[in-house]
Write a protein that holds these residues in place. Structure first.
Motif, mmCIF file in Angstrom:
data_model
loop_
_atom_site.group_PDB
_atom_site.id
_atom_site.type_symbol
_atom_site.label_atom_id
_atom_site.label_comp_id
_atom_site.label_asym_id
_atom_site.label_seq_id
_atom_site.Cartn_x
_atom_site.Cartn_y
_atom_site.Cartn_z
ATOM 1 N N ILE A 1 53.198 39.473 33.083
ATOM 2 C CA ILE A 1 52.697 40.678 32.841
ATOM 3 C C ILE A 1 51.430 40.741 32.073
ATOM 4 N N GLU A 2 51.770 40.293 30.653
ATOM 5 C CA GLU A 2 50.654 40.345 29.617
ATOM 6 C C GLU A 2 49.478 39.639 30.058
ATOM 7 N N ASN A 3 49.355 38.546 30.794
ATOM 8 C CA ASN A 3 48.379 37.862 31.314
ATOM 9 C C ASN A 3 47.575 38.949 32.379
ATOM 10 N N ALA A 4 48.280 39.542 33.276
ATOM 11 C CA ALA A 4 47.579 40.228 34.238
ATOM 12 C C ALA A 4 47.152 41.416 33.515
ATOM 13 N N LEU A 5 47.572 42.160 32.466
ATOM 14 C CA LEU A 5 47.177 43.202 31.879
ATOM 15 C C LEU A 5 46.004 42.835 30.996
ATOM 16 N N GLY B 1 42.578 44.475 31.746
ATOM 17 C CA GLY B 1 42.039 45.388 30.679
ATOM 18 C C GLY B 1 40.546 45.007 30.499
ATOM 19 N N LYS B 2 40.052 43.745 30.566
ATOM 20 C CA LYS B 2 38.966 43.512 30.295
ATOM 21 C C LYS B 2 37.955 43.893 31.488
ATOM 22 N N ILE B 3 38.366 43.860 32.595
ATOM 23 C CA ILE B 3 37.752 44.517 33.450
ATOM 24 C C ILE B 3 37.218 45.834 33.514
ATOM 25 N N ILE B 4 38.356 46.631 33.462
ATOM 26 C CA ILE B 4 38.292 48.112 33.125
ATOM 27 C C ILE B 4 37.470 48.423 32.081
ATOM 28 N N GLU B 5 37.756 47.779 30.988
ATOM 29 C CA GLU B 5 36.818 48.104 29.595
ATOM 30 C C GLU B 5 35.580 47.881 29.526
ATOM 31 N N ASN B 6 35.161 46.438 30.361
ATOM 32 C CA ASN B 6 33.764 45.954 30.097
ATOM 33 C C ASN B 6 33.098 46.030 31.259
ATOM 34 N N ASP B 7 33.708 45.540 32.598
ATOM 35 C CA ASP B 7 32.946 45.225 33.751
ATOM 36 C C ASP B 7 32.732 46.382 34.674
ATOM 37 N N SER C 1 60.078 41.766 42.749
ATOM 38 C CA SER C 1 59.592 42.215 43.838
ATOM 39 C C SER C 1 58.817 43.376 43.948
ATOM 40 N N GLU C 2 59.264 44.296 42.965
ATOM 41 C CA GLU C 2 58.393 45.637 42.764
ATOM 42 C C GLU C 2 57.047 45.495 42.242
ATOM 43 N N ALA C 3 56.855 44.653 41.291
ATOM 44 C CA ALA C 3 55.559 44.149 41.139
ATOM 45 C C ALA C 3 54.741 43.752 41.903
ATOM 46 N N TYR C 4 55.156 42.856 42.804
ATOM 47 C CA TYR C 4 54.460 41.950 43.922
ATOM 48 C C TYR C 4 53.992 43.159 44.977
ATOM 49 N N ARG C 5 54.911 44.182 45.121
ATOM 50 C CA ARG C 5 54.650 45.159 46.172
ATOM 51 C C ARG C 5 53.466 45.907 45.541
ATOM 52 N N MET C 6 53.372 46.315 44.095
ATOM 53 C CA MET C 6 52.400 46.773 43.653
ATOM 54 C C MET C 6 50.981 46.091 43.760
ATOM 55 N N TYR C 7 51.243 44.811 43.491
ATOM 56 C CA TYR C 7 50.149 43.702 43.894
ATOM 57 C C TYR C 7 49.430 43.988 45.295
ATOM 58 N N LEU C 8 50.305 44.089 46.318
ATOM 59 C CA LEU C 8 49.790 44.045 47.579
ATOM 60 C C LEU C 8 49.212 45.168 48.069
ATOM 61 N N LYS C 9 49.653 46.261 47.618
ATOM 62 C CA LYS C 9 48.916 47.475 47.796
ATOM 63 C C LYS C 9 47.430 47.535 46.988
ATOM 64 N N PHE C 10 47.467 46.868 45.649
ATOM 65 C CA PHE C 10 46.355 46.868 45.053
ATOM 66 C C PHE C 10 45.341 46.080 45.870
ATOM 67 N N LYS C 11 45.819 44.790 46.546
ATOM 68 C CA LYS C 11 44.905 44.012 47.111
ATOM 69 C C LYS C 11 44.241 44.913 48.376
ATOM 70 N N SER C 12 45.259 45.603 49.044
ATOM 71 C CA SER C 12 44.894 46.277 50.314
ATOM 72 C C SER C 12 43.787 47.178 50.015
ATOM 73 N N ASN C 13 44.051 48.034 49.092
ATOM 74 C CA ASN C 13 43.305 49.097 48.555
ATOM 75 C C ASN C 13 41.772 48.561 48.431
ATOM 76 N N TYR D 1 41.861 49.796 39.916
ATOM 77 C CA TYR D 1 42.030 48.735 38.928
ATOM 78 C C TYR D 1 42.864 49.468 37.641
ATOM 79 N N PHE D 2 42.445 50.629 37.424
ATOM 80 C CA PHE D 2 42.981 51.279 36.563
ATOM 81 C C PHE D 2 44.331 51.527 36.675
ATOM 82 N N ASP D 3 44.693 52.264 38.109
ATOM 83 C CA ASP D 3 46.000 52.492 38.687
ATOM 84 C C ASP D 3 46.884 51.372 38.297
ATOM 85 N N ILE D 4 46.571 50.168 39.033
ATOM 86 C CA ILE D 4 47.477 49.003 38.891
ATOM 87 C C ILE D 4 47.668 48.617 37.355
ATOM 88 N N HIS D 5 46.621 48.842 36.444
ATOM 89 C CA HIS D 5 46.843 48.709 35.004
ATOM 90 C C HIS D 5 48.006 49.586 34.525
#
Length: 216
Positions: A53-57, A61-67, A112-124, A196-200
Motif C-alpha cells: 500500500i505504501e509503495n502505491a501511495l 502521491g508523487k503524481i498528484i503533487e508533481n505531475d 480483494s477490496e483493494a484490487y476492486r479499487m484498482y480495477l475501477k481506477f483503471k477502467s475510469n 488519481y486523487f480519489d484512489i489515493h
C-alpha cells in the motif's frame, strides 16, 4: 436382574452423552485453534500488505503533487501534428497505460477490496482517455469538412497544406481547433487528477485500517 439391566442402560446413556459432549468440546477446540491460527496468519501478512500500500501511495502521491498539478494547465496530452493528425504525448501514454500497469503489481497483493479499487481506477482512466481521443478526432473531422471537404488525400498532402495556410478561413479554423485542444487538455488533466486523487484517498483509508488491525 431388572435393576442390573437398568443400571447398565443408564451407564450406557451416560457414556453416550459423555462421548457426544467430549466430541463437541474437541470440535470447539479444533475450531478455536483454526480460527486463532488464521488470525495469526492474517496478522503476519499485514506488514507485507501495508508495504505494498505504501509503495502505491508513494507513486500516486508523487503524481498528484508533481505531475498532475492541473492548475498550471501546461500539460499536453494530445497535440495536432503539421500533417493534421492527432498525436498522443508521452504523458498520455504514461498516465493512462504505464502507471496503472505498474500500480497493479502492488494492488494485487493487498486484498480483494483493494484490487476492486484498482480495477475501477483503471477502467475510469482508460474511459477518460478514450473520450479525449474520440472528441479530438470528431473535432478534427469537422475541421476537415469545413476547410477542404472530404478529400482526405489532398488534406494529407504537405504541399496542399502549405497553400491552404494562406487562406484566412483556414487560419481561423486552425486557431479554433488549437483552442479546442487546449481546452480538452486542461479538462483531461483536471479529470485525471481527480481520478488519481480519489484512489489515493481510498488507499489511505485502507492503509489506516490495516495499521489498526496490527493492534489486535
Amino acid at each position: 436382574m431388572f435393576f442390573v439391566d437398568k443400571d447398565t442402560i443408564i451407564a450406557g446413556v451416560i457414556a453416550f452423552f459423555g462421548a457426544i459432549i467430549g466430541g463437541a468440546i474437541t470440535l470447539v477446540g479444533v475450531v478455536l485453534s483454526i480460527n486463532h491460527n488464521e488470525k495469526l496468519r492474517i496478522k503476519d501478512d499485514l506488514p507485507d500488505k501495508i508495504n505494498h500500500i505504501e509503495n502505491a501511495l508513494n507513486t500516486l502521491g508523487k503524481i498528484i503533487e508533481n505531475d498532475l498539478v492541473f492548475e498550471s494547465g501546461t500539460k499536453k496530452f494530445i497535440t495536432l501534428t503539421n500533417l493534421f493528425n492527432i498525436e498522443c504525448s508521452s504523458d498520455f501514454d504514461r498516465f493512462t497505460g504505464t502507471v496503472p500497469k505498474e500500480l497493479k503489481k502492488d494492488f494485487i497483493y493487498i486484498d480483494s477490496e483493494a484490487y476492486r479499487m484498482y480495477l475501477k481506477f483503471k477502467s475510469n482512466v482508460q474511459l477518460l482517455g478514450m473520450n479525449l481521443l474520440n472528441n479530438a478526432e470528431l473535432k478534427l473531422h469537422d475541421f476537415r469538412d469545413e476547410t477542404i471537404g472530404n478529400d482526405n488525400t489532398d488534406f494529407m498532402d504537405k504541399t496542399n497544406i502549405v497553400i491552404m495556410q494562406e487562406d484566412v478561413k483556414f487560419i481561423e479554423k486552425r486557431m479554433e481547433l488549437n483552442r479546442f485542444y487546449l481546452k480538452q487538455n486542461r479538462e483531461f488533466a483536471f479529470a485525471l487528477h481527480m481520478i488519481y486523487f480519489d484512489i489515493h484517498t481510498q488507499l489511505t483509508l485502507k492503509h489506516d485500517q490495516l495499521i489498526e488491525e496490527l493492534d489486535y
